[in-house]
Design a protein around this motif. Structure first.
Motif, PDB file in Angstrom:
ATOM      1  N   LEU A 184       0.835  -1.201   0.000  1.00 23.42           N
ATOM      2  CA  LEU A 184       0.000   0.000   0.000  1.00 23.42           C
ATOM      3  C   LEU A 184       0.869   1.250   0.000  1.00 23.42           C
ATOM      4  O   LEU A 184       2.058   1.176   0.304  1.00 23.42           O
ATOM      5  N   ASN A 185       0.261   2.401  -0.271  1.00 16.63           N
ATOM      6  CA  ASN A 185       0.999   3.660  -0.239  1.00 16.63           C
ATOM      7  C   ASN A 185       1.166   4.204   1.185  1.00 16.63           C
ATOM      8  O   ASN A 185       1.935   5.122   1.410  1.00 16.63           O
ATOM      9  N   ALA A 186       0.431   3.637   2.133  1.00 11.73           N
ATOM     10  CA  ALA A 186       0.477   4.067   3.533  1.00 11.73           C
ATOM     11  C   ALA A 186       0.113   2.868   4.410  1.00 11.73           C
ATOM     12  O   ALA A 186      -0.390   1.862   3.902  1.00 11.73           O
ATOM     13  N   PRO A 187       0.343   2.955   5.705  1.00  8.68           N
ATOM     14  CA  PRO A 187      -0.076   1.856   6.574  1.00  8.68           C
ATOM     15  C   PRO A 187      -1.577   1.582   6.427  1.00  8.68           C
ATOM     16  O   PRO A 187      -2.367   2.512   6.250  1.00  8.68           O
ATOM     17  N   PRO A 188      -1.972   0.317   6.476  1.00  8.28           N
ATOM     18  CA  PRO A 188      -3.392  -0.004   6.308  1.00  8.28           C
ATOM     19  C   PRO A 188      -4.227   0.545   7.459  1.00  8.28           C
ATOM     20  O   PRO A 188      -3.843   0.426   8.625  1.00  8.28           O
ATOM     21  N   PRO A 189      -5.372   1.172   7.140  1.00  6.66           N
ATOM     22  CA  PRO A 189      -6.266   1.650   8.203  1.00  6.66           C
ATOM     23  C   PRO A 189      -6.737   0.483   9.073  1.00  6.66           C
ATOM     24  O   PRO A 189      -6.828  -0.658   8.608  1.00  6.66           O
ATOM     25  N   GLU A 190      -7.037   0.772  10.312  1.00  2.00           N
ATOM     26  CA  GLU A 190      -7.473  -0.275  11.247  1.00  2.00           C
ATOM     27  C   GLU A 190      -8.690  -1.026  10.731  1.00  2.00           C
ATOM     28  O   GLU A 190      -8.783  -2.247  10.863  1.00  2.00           O
ATOM     29  N   ALA A 191      -9.630  -0.326  10.117  1.00  2.00           N
ATOM     30  CA  ALA A 191     -10.840  -0.990   9.588  1.00  2.00           C
ATOM     31  C   ALA A 191     -10.473  -2.013   8.508  1.00  2.00           C
ATOM     32  O   ALA A 191     -11.054  -3.097   8.457  1.00  2.00           O
ATOM     33  N   LEU A 192      -9.497  -1.688   7.675  1.00  2.00           N
ATOM     34  CA  LEU A 192      -9.049  -2.621   6.634  1.00  2.00           C
ATOM     35  C   LEU A 192      -8.373  -3.827   7.268  1.00  2.00           C
ATOM     36  O   LEU A 192      -8.623  -4.966   6.877  1.00  2.00           O
ATOM     37  N   ARG A 193      -7.546  -3.585   8.267  1.00  4.00           N
ATOM     38  CA  ARG A 193      -6.852  -4.694   8.956  1.00  4.00           C
ATOM     39  C   ARG A 193      -7.867  -5.676   9.548  1.00  4.00           C
ATOM     40  O   ARG A 193      -7.726  -6.887   9.405  1.00  4.00           O
ATOM     41  N   GLN A 194      -8.872  -5.150  10.218  1.00  2.00           N
ATOM     42  CA  GLN A 194      -9.874  -6.016  10.845  1.00  2.00           C
ATOM     43  C   GLN A 194     -10.705  -6.753   9.805  1.00  2.00           C
ATOM     44  O   GLN A 194     -10.983  -7.949   9.957  1.00  2.00           O
ATOM     45  N   SER A 195     -11.097  -6.060   8.744  1.00  2.00           N
ATOM     46  CA  SER A 195     -11.939  -6.675   7.714  1.00  2.00           C
ATOM     47  C   SER A 195     -11.215  -7.803   7.001  1.00  2.00           C
ATOM     48  O   SER A 195     -11.795  -8.870   6.749  1.00  2.00           O
ATOM     49  N   ILE A 196      -9.953  -7.601   6.671  1.00  2.00           N
ATOM     50  CA  ILE A 196      -9.198  -8.634   5.964  1.00  2.00           C
ATOM     51  C   ILE A 196      -9.003  -9.853   6.852  1.00  2.00           C
ATOM     52  O   ILE A 196      -9.093 -10.991   6.388  1.00  2.00           O
ATOM     53  N   SER A 197      -8.770  -9.636   8.116  1.00  2.00           N
ATOM     54  CA  SER A 197      -8.547 -10.752   9.042  1.00  2.00           C
ATOM     55  C   SER A 197      -9.773 -11.640   9.198  1.00  2.00           C
ATOM     56  O   SER A 197      -9.648 -12.811   9.576  1.00  2.00           O
ATOM     57  N   THR A 198     -10.949 -11.120   8.901  1.00  2.00           N
ATOM     58  CA  THR A 198     -12.180 -11.904   9.088  1.00  2.00           C
ATOM     59  C   THR A 198     -12.790 -12.394   7.771  1.00  2.00           C
ATOM     60  O   THR A 198     -13.889 -12.945   7.781  1.00  2.00           O
ATOM     61  N   LEU A 199     -12.090 -12.215   6.660  1.00  2.00           N
ATOM     62  CA  LEU A 199     -12.624 -12.684   5.380  1.00  2.00           C
ATOM     63  C   LEU A 199     -12.749 -14.207   5.361  1.00  2.00           C
ATOM     64  O   LEU A 199     -11.900 -14.913   5.920  1.00  2.00           O
ATOM     65  N   PRO A 200     -13.801 -14.722   4.682  1.00  2.00           N
ATOM     66  CA  PRO A 200     -13.908 -16.175   4.546  1.00  2.00           C
ATOM     67  C   PRO A 200     -12.726 -16.697   3.723  1.00  2.00           C
ATOM     68  O   PRO A 200     -12.207 -15.982   2.874  1.00  2.00           O
ATOM     69  N   HIS A 201     -12.298 -17.881   3.998  1.00  2.00           N
ATOM     70  CA  HIS A 201     -11.213 -18.566   3.291  1.00  2.00           C
ATOM     71  C   HIS A 201      -9.830 -18.043   3.656  1.00  2.00           C
ATOM     72  O   HIS A 201      -8.848 -18.526   3.126  1.00  2.00           O
ATOM     73  N   VAL A 202      -9.739 -17.023   4.510  1.00  3.08           N
ATOM     74  CA  VAL A 202      -8.441 -16.499   4.944  1.00  3.08           C
ATOM     75  C   VAL A 202      -8.038 -17.222   6.222  1.00  3.08           C
ATOM     76  O   VAL A 202      -8.768 -17.208   7.207  1.00  3.08           O
ATOM     77  N   SER A 203      -6.864 -17.843   6.179  1.00  2.42           N
ATOM     78  CA  SER A 203      -6.411 -18.594   7.348  1.00  2.42           C
ATOM     79  C   SER A 203      -5.277 -17.896   8.083  1.00  2.42           C
ATOM     80  O   SER A 203      -4.816 -18.385   9.112  1.00  2.42           O
ATOM     81  N   GLY A 204      -4.834 -16.767   7.561  1.00  2.00           N
ATOM     82  CA  GLY A 204      -3.792 -16.019   8.253  1.00  2.00           C
ATOM     83  C   GLY A 204      -3.464 -14.725   7.538  1.00  2.00           C
ATOM     84  O   GLY A 204      -3.559 -14.648   6.318  1.00  2.00           O
TER      85      GLY A 204
END
Length: 93
Positions: A16-36
């Motif tokens: 990314l061009n900047a550190p990921p926003p907290e909302a993005l960090r949380q959303s990606i961590s809870t996506l289906p099929h994501v194990s880490g």
């Protein structure tokens, strides 16, 4: 090979061009099929059982959060990447 197959798999690396926003960090961590997810300063790596779907989700979530993706790569884990993921340290030459 067995170690890579057991702990490896499809990975998506995003810069990314900047550190990921907290909302993005949380959303990606809870996506289906994501194990880490491993976050770095301006990047993150996602392990996914369904990388094609996850890539679309990452792009949508980044857009919604205002994050700008500089690069996105999809591949499989190799032994060096697995070592870093498991130990948090790079190999020294």
């Amino acid at each position: 090979d067995e170690l890579v197959m057991r702990h490896g798999g499809s990975v998506i690396e995003v810069r990314l061009n900047a550190p990921p926003p907290e909302a993005l960090r949380q959303s990606i961590s809870t996506l289906p099929h994501v194990s880490g997810v491993l976050f770095d300063l301006k990047a993150f790596t996602v392990k996914s059982a369904r990388p094609q779907q996850t890539i679309g989700d990452i792009m949508r979530l980044a857009d919604e959060s205002g994050a700008k993706i500089l690069s996105l790569c999809h591949g499989t884990t190799n032994l060096e990447k697995l070592f870093i993921a498991l130990t948090g340290a790079g190999l020294r030459e």
